[in-house]
Design an enzyme around this catalytic site. Structure first.
Site, short mmCIF file in Angstrom:
data_model
loop_
_atom_site.label_atom_id
_atom_site.label_comp_id
_atom_site.label_asym_id
_atom_site.label_seq_id
_atom_site.Cartn_x
_atom_site.Cartn_y
_atom_site.Cartn_z
N ARG A 127 0.83 -1.22 0.00
CA ARG A 127 0.00 0.00 0.00
C ARG A 127 0.86 1.27 0.00
O ARG A 127 0.44 2.34 -0.42
CB ARG A 127 -0.97 0.01 1.20
CG ARG A 127 -1.78 1.29 1.29
CD ARG A 127 -2.99 1.22 2.20
NE ARG A 127 -2.78 0.48 3.41
CZ ARG A 127 -2.10 0.90 4.47
NH1 ARG A 127 -1.53 2.09 4.49
NH2 ARG A 127 -1.98 0.14 5.55
N TYR A 140 -15.53 14.54 -16.66
CA TYR A 140 -16.15 13.22 -16.51
C TYR A 140 -17.15 13.27 -15.34
O TYR A 140 -16.90 13.90 -14.31
CB TYR A 140 -15.04 12.18 -16.28
CG TYR A 140 -15.56 10.86 -15.82
CD1 TYR A 140 -16.54 10.17 -16.55
CD2 TYR A 140 -15.11 10.28 -14.64
CE1 TYR A 140 -17.05 8.96 -16.11
CE2 TYR A 140 -15.61 9.07 -14.20
CZ TYR A 140 -16.58 8.42 -14.94
OH TYR A 140 -17.08 7.22 -14.50
N ASP A 155 -6.22 16.66 -16.46
CA ASP A 155 -6.64 15.28 -16.71
C ASP A 155 -6.35 15.00 -18.19
O ASP A 155 -7.01 15.54 -19.08
CB ASP A 155 -8.13 15.11 -16.40
CG ASP A 155 -8.59 13.66 -16.55
OD1 ASP A 155 -8.01 12.95 -17.38
OD2 ASP A 155 -9.52 13.26 -15.83
N LYS A 180 -8.23 3.56 -19.59
CA LYS A 180 -8.52 3.91 -20.98
C LYS A 180 -7.32 3.56 -21.87
O LYS A 180 -6.95 2.42 -21.94
CB LYS A 180 -8.90 5.39 -21.08
CG LYS A 180 -9.75 5.90 -19.91
CD LYS A 180 -11.04 5.14 -19.74
CE LYS A 180 -11.85 5.73 -18.60
NZ LYS A 180 -12.86 4.82 -18.10
#
Ligand code: LCS
Length: 394
Positions: A58, A113, A185, A210
């Site tokens: 993590r 988005y 972005d 994507k």
């Protein structure tokens, strides 16, 4: 990796190192949750940061598989370092939390988005962070939106799903003058076509789900920035824990080796599809940054080296006609997400952007007649033939 080396070579080679243990040619998947220390002193040194190395999956730098991916994307974006995430949304959340605090102000592109919009509209105000959604293609509007407490400017360009383009260099410059962090972005363009850091932005982030992954088989996110910024991000990564899985990191590394090849084909196909749609009598309008008819074509041309595979269009007959089109395609998949090898078609007003209130959708151009296409890497003729037969049924 040296700047003289070309982008495609970087896609293949950046970040990759021979496996020092067995000599594996391909980066191994380190499917482990923790790392063994040689002795207690080393464990303490790793935790204090005195010694670089891995401690627990993590906590950055996560695993050696993650490190290869982070370095590869950092090289492609032209930044100092990168950090991977479980999704694009985890990346955006961590960037915002690493910088903004109660009482701060965020300027965001008004068309983003849907989940980014909801995060900014619903969650950030609950934390005492004020958000202004601004048409960032209008530089005067951006200039007027800055306040004393503006801590961040968040740009999505081209914007999902209207394809609106804003001037990264100009806005990054304004942000710097106001002491605010500029974040882009870069999901739609990828670093193959647009490199926000080289245009002056502080941070470039992407959904790896994507084009970076490229095959619609994983979720992931990545953030690239200066060492100073990344140092402020790493603790938030560990505390919030939105970590990419080692297998997903490996899939992204594999996907990136063909990013340059895929993006050329996505963009080439998208231009052909955009031109076909623009000439079709049942199509009201087409938005593709590579078309001279795009309202910000000049800005796109200035800051992008190509226009990627995303486009949107309006169909005569509105939402009903759009539904019939989407129900009639055979080759294209009716699905959200984007950047897959196959062509995806969807209706933002009822799908990805249904969470944006109707009055806002209307104001910013996410109209009911808008259909979004993520143009794949099939043969363009076959995509066009599929759209043609579907349009005949409308
Ligand atoms: N940024 C952009 C521009 C996006 O389009 C998406 C997802 C995200 C961030 C979030 O990435 P994720 O958490 O999904 O990895 N866009 C989607 C879309 O248009 N359809 O489905 C997801």
């Amino acid at each position: 990796m040296k700047d003289a080396i070309k982008f495609g070579t970087k896609c293949v080679h950046a970040g990759e190192k021979p496996d020092p243990v067995f000599g594996a040619h391909t980066t191994p998947i380190f499917q482990t949750s923790t790392f063994v220390f040689e002795n207690a002193g080393q464990g303490a040194a790793r935790f204090s940061g005195e010694e670089a190395g891995y401690v627990y999956t993590r906590i950055p730098p996560n695993t050696p598989t993650h490190s290869v991916l982070a370095e590869k994307v950092a090289v492609l974006e032209g930044g100092d370092a990168g950090q991977t995430f479980a999704s694009g949304m985890a990346a955006i959340t961590a960037v915002v939390l690493s910088r903004l605090k109660q009482g701060d102000h965020l300027i965001s592109t008004d068309v983003v988005y849907g989940c980014t919009y909801s995060l900014f509209r619903e969650v950030l105000p609950r934390l005492g962070i004020e958000v202004s959604f601004i048409d960032t293609s209008d530089l005067a509007a951006v200039k007027a939106a800055f306040k004393e407490n503006t801590g961040m400017v968040f740009l999505e360009t081209p914007a999902n799903p209207t394809m609106t383009v804003c001037d990264i260099g100009e806005i990054a410059c304004m942000a710097r003058e106001h002491g605010a962090l500029s974040v882009v972005d870069n999901t739609f363009s990828t670093p193959y076509f647009q490199r926000p850091l080289q245009l002056g932005a502080d941070v470039s982030l992407s959904s790896c789900t994507k084009y970076i992954g490229g095959h619609a088989d994983l979720l992931g996110g990545i953030v690239v920035g200066s060492l100073d910024f990344m140092r402020s991000l790493y603790p938030v990564v560990g505390y919030t824990g939105g970590i990419m899985g080692p297998h997903e990191a490996w899939l992204c590394i594999r996907g990136l080796k063909t990013l340059h090849l895929r993006m050329e084909r996505h963009a080439g196909n998208a231009l052909k599809v955009a031109e076909f749609l623009e000439a079709h009598p049942k199509i009201a309008w087409v938005r593709y940054p590579g078309l001279p008819s795009h309202p910000q074509h000049a800005v796109a041309k200035k800051q992008m080296s190509g226009y990627s595979g995303m486009l949107s269009f309006g169909i005569l007959g509105g939402v009903e006609a759009g539904r019939r089109l989407m129900d009639s395609v055979r080759l294209c998949s009716l699905a959200v997400s984007l950047g897959a090898t196959d062509t995806l078609i969807q209706h933002p007003a009822s799908m990805t952007h249904a969470c944006v209130p109707l009055d806002v959708r209307k104001r910013v151009g996410i109209t009911d007649d808008l259909v979004r296409l993520s143009v794949g890497v099939e043969d363009a003729e076959d995509i066009i033939a599929d759209l043609e037969q579907a349009l005949e049924k409308v």
